[in-house]
Design an enzyme around this catalytic site. Structure first.
Site, PDB file in Angstrom:
ATOM      1  N   PRO A 265      -4.793  58.009   8.126  1.00 18.76           N
ATOM      2  CA  PRO A 265      -5.046  57.885   6.737  1.00 18.76           C
ATOM      3  C   PRO A 265      -5.351  59.261   5.881  1.00 18.76           C
ATOM      4  O   PRO A 265      -5.860  58.960   4.913  1.00 18.76           O
ATOM      5  CB  PRO A 265      -6.185  56.892   6.749  1.00 18.76           C
ATOM      6  N   GLY A 266      -5.465  60.347   6.753  1.00 20.88           N
ATOM      7  CA  GLY A 266      -5.620  61.344   5.983  1.00 20.88           C
ATOM      8  C   GLY A 266      -7.107  62.085   6.305  1.00 20.88           C
ATOM      9  O   GLY A 266      -7.608  63.094   5.588  1.00 20.88           O
ATOM     10  N   ASP A 311       9.129  60.528  10.720  1.00 22.08           N
ATOM     11  CA  ASP A 311       9.132  60.433  12.071  1.00 22.08           C
ATOM     12  C   ASP A 311       9.077  61.715  12.591  1.00 22.08           C
ATOM     13  O   ASP A 311       9.853  62.409  12.660  1.00 22.08           O
ATOM     14  CB  ASP A 311      10.139  59.578  12.597  1.00 22.08           C
ATOM     15  N   CYS A 383      -7.155  61.015  20.275  1.00 23.05           N
ATOM     16  CA  CYS A 383      -8.332  60.265  20.397  1.00 23.05           C
ATOM     17  C   CYS A 383      -8.385  59.144  21.801  1.00 23.05           C
ATOM     18  O   CYS A 383      -8.791  58.100  21.680  1.00 23.05           O
ATOM     19  CB  CYS A 383      -8.783  59.220  19.305  1.00 23.05           C
TER      20      CYS A 383
HETATM   21  C1  LIG Z   1      -4.636  58.798  15.403  1.00 22.46           C
HETATM   22  S1  LIG Z   1      -3.569  58.353  14.111  1.00 22.46           S
HETATM   23  C2  LIG Z   1      -4.019  59.661  13.067  1.00 22.46           C
HETATM   24  C3  LIG Z   1      -5.418  59.980  12.148  1.00 22.46           C
HETATM   25  C4  LIG Z   1      -5.235  60.881  11.151  1.00 22.46           C
HETATM   26  N1  LIG Z   1      -4.640  62.314  11.626  1.00 22.46           N
HETATM   27  C5  LIG Z   1      -6.442  61.022  10.562  1.00 22.46           C
HETATM   28  O1  LIG Z   1      -7.434  62.130  10.959  1.00 22.46           O
HETATM   29  O2  LIG Z   1      -6.945  60.372   9.607  1.00 22.46           O
HETATM   30  C6  LIG Z   1      -1.940  58.479  14.345  1.00 22.46           C
HETATM   31  C7  LIG Z   1      -0.865  58.398  13.504  1.00 22.46           C
HETATM   32  O3  LIG Z   1       0.245  58.484  14.107  1.00 22.46           O
HETATM   33  C8  LIG Z   1       1.118  58.035  13.353  1.00 22.46           C
HETATM   34  N2  LIG Z   1       2.306  57.931  14.148  1.00 22.46           N
HETATM   35  C9  LIG Z   1       2.899  57.055  15.264  1.00 22.46           C
HETATM   36  N3  LIG Z   1       3.950  57.437  15.677  1.00 22.46           N
HETATM   37  C10 LIG Z   1       4.310  58.584  14.684  1.00 22.46           C
HETATM   38  C11 LIG Z   1       5.772  59.145  14.842  1.00 22.46           C
HETATM   39  N4  LIG Z   1       6.843  59.066  15.719  1.00 22.46           N
HETATM   40  N5  LIG Z   1       5.793  60.038  13.824  1.00 22.46           N
HETATM   41  C12 LIG Z   1       4.795  60.143  12.760  1.00 22.46           C
HETATM   42  N6  LIG Z   1       3.583  59.485  12.835  1.00 22.46           N
HETATM   43  C13 LIG Z   1       3.552  58.478  13.897  1.00 22.46           C
HETATM   44  C14 LIG Z   1       0.633  56.424  12.964  1.00 22.46           C
HETATM   45  O4  LIG Z   1       1.045  55.911  12.122  1.00 22.46           O
HETATM   46  C15 LIG Z   1      -1.025  56.832  12.872  1.00 22.46           C
HETATM   47  O5  LIG Z   1      -1.478  56.912  11.669  1.00 22.46           O
END
Ligand SMILES: C[S@@+](CC[C@H](N)C(=O)[O-])C[C@H]1O[C@@H](n2cnc3c(N)ncnc32)[C@H](O)[C@@H]1O
Length: 431
Positions: A265-266, A311, A383
């Site tokens: 979520p940023g 993606d 994480c």
């Molecule tokens: C650990 S969370 C990210 C947390 C974010 N970086 C933060 O600090 O708020 C991982 C994210 O990877 C995204 N995600 C999963 N597969 C993905 C893909 N193939 N391409 C882009 N995003 C992807 C998910 O939707 C999720 O929001």
């Protein structure tokens, strides 16, 4: 905490039973369900109780199930299965909340009507009263069970942790079973961390500074964000201590082209821009709903970035030939480092997910590497605390990419009580 419900009010124990049933039996996410079931319908106190019960059951599921299995000769199945979870709700309250045991039993028995199972009221009442009578010997019996059962983790994860951390596995699993600390990140453009700490103290909110991370403050007794001075104007962001390393390791500079991939979520997007507000930042995530939250967070902090749904496996679709000075890849992972914040992970993840995640991470990393400028920096983050997703992933990448070199040692943080979550970072440079 205990509150006598009015006739038409939603029954909190019934909601807790249904939510925990849907997580464990239907594989749904706890936080998504809680948002749906409690956000607009309950007041703060009631919401807190449902959360406490549902999170608590996820943390202590094998123990609570052990008591029920010992007490009941027959397993509840089919349409009555939800009552198994109502009984867990009852036992959890008796053992782990300040609600008086007899009140916990009668409130739980009342929930049987809300679940439309009035004919089984006697059963629920009987089992909970039997638990009240036998709880001391039952606890004693549980304390003699295997290490794996007492760890309150699934056996596949116990095995993986045993292999990766033979010495510290018990400490890790113990940390996973605790309530997480609340860390905030102080926006240094708003106030220095020490100044903000003083502002909080004036509101009787005690906090502690971290000696390594400039922006990090731990709120000693967690509070609602609306009590944090200037929150709506972007003074602070709720973000774990370990997560705050990402932007510092990336070391963004104003004017640079930066990609934040898997950004929603940023939390890290906004940190990058707090450090380098004039960076040209593109934030990308695959999930359209979560991407909305990046926009909301940017608005709250009055920061600017280009935000796209995309993606990581197909950057050509959204990157339009751009090259970046710095890339943060916060890769999709097992989230085994944040179990204390999302205890349902223990029951939703399966051992077979791990190799699939490793392949996905590897493919995203390989693809996005082509979009990093020569001399550029890529920070790989997860994480997770599992080596397959972390150090082994990086070692394998370095073996297959001769233009990549690692800068410094990678960091594997493990979850610990008053410190940060489990996180992994590796900084890669393109020659
Ligand atoms: C650990 S969370 C990210 C947390 C974010 N970086 C933060 O600090 O708020 C991982 C994210 O990877 C995204 N995600 C999963 N597969 C993905 C893909 N193939 N391409 C882009 N995003 C992807 C998910 O939707 C999720 O929001």
């Amino acid at each position: 905490m205990n509150k006598i419900a009015s006739k038409n009010a939603p029954n909190l124990r019934a909601i807790s039973a249904e939510v925990t049933f849907q997580v464990i039996e239907q594989g749904q996410s706890l936080s998504a369900l809680l948002l749906k079931r409690t956000s607009s319908k309950l007041d703060d106190r009631d919401r807190a109780l449902v959360q406490e019960i549902c999170f608590g059951i996820m943390r202590r599921l094998p123990e609570l199930n052990f008591y029920l299995q010992t007490l009941m000769s027959k397993v509840l199945t089919g349409k009555n299965r939800v009552l198994h979870y109502l009984l867990l709700v009852g036992i959890y309250q008796i053992l782990y909340t300040r609600i008086k045991p007899h009140a916990a039993v009668s409130e739980t028995v009342d929930a049987v009507n809300s679940l439309k199972k009035s004919n089984l009221k006697g059963l629920v009442n009987g089992v909970l009263r039997e638990f009240l009578r036998q709880q001391v010997p039952l606890k004693e019996q549980f304390s003699q069970q295997s290490e794996a059962l007492q760890s309150l983790h699934p056996s596949w994860l116990v095995n993986r942790l045993k292999q990766a951390y033979p010495e510290s596995r018990l400490a890790i699993m113990n940390a996973n079973n605790q309530k997480p600390p609340m860390w905030i990140r102080v926006n240094q453009n708003y106030a220095l961390t020490t100044e903000y700490q003083r502002l909080l103290a004036e509101q009787n909110i005690q906090s502690e500074i971290d000696k390594n991370v400039l922006s990090a403050l731990r709120i000693v007794t967690p509070v609602n964000v609306n009590r944090l001075v200037g929150f709506d104007n972007g003074s602070v962001t709720v973000q774990d201590l370990s997560a705050q390393y990402a932007a510092y390791l990336l070391a963004p500079q104003n004017g640079e082209q930066i990609l934040d991939l898997c950004a929603a979520p940023g939390g890290k997007t906004t940190h990058i821009l707090e450090i380098a507000p004039k960076a040209d930042l593109l934030a990308v995530d695959i999930d359209p709903e979560r991407v909305k939250r990046i926009r909301e967070n940017l608005t709250r902090l009055n920061l600017h970035a280009e935000v796209k749904v995309g993606d990581g496996l197909t950057p050509e679709a959204w990157c339009s030939g751009r090259q970046f000075d710095r890339i943060l890849l916060d890769a999709p992972c097992s989230a085994t480092g944040v179990i204390r914040r999302h205890p349902d992970i223990k029951w939703l993840r399966k051992d077979s997910d791990i190799p699939q995640l490793v392949s996905l991470q590897q493919a995203i990393l390989n693809n996005i590497w082509g979009y990093l400028k020569q001399g550029g920096t890529l920070v790989y983050a997860t994480c997770s605390i599992l080596p397959d997703e972390n150090q082994q992933q990086i070692t394998q990448f370095l073996q297959t990419h001769t233009d990549a070199e690692q800068q410094g040692e990678s960091k594997q943080f493990l979850p610990s009580a008053e410190s940060g979550d489990g996180f992994f970072y590796a900084v890669l440079k393109k020659r």
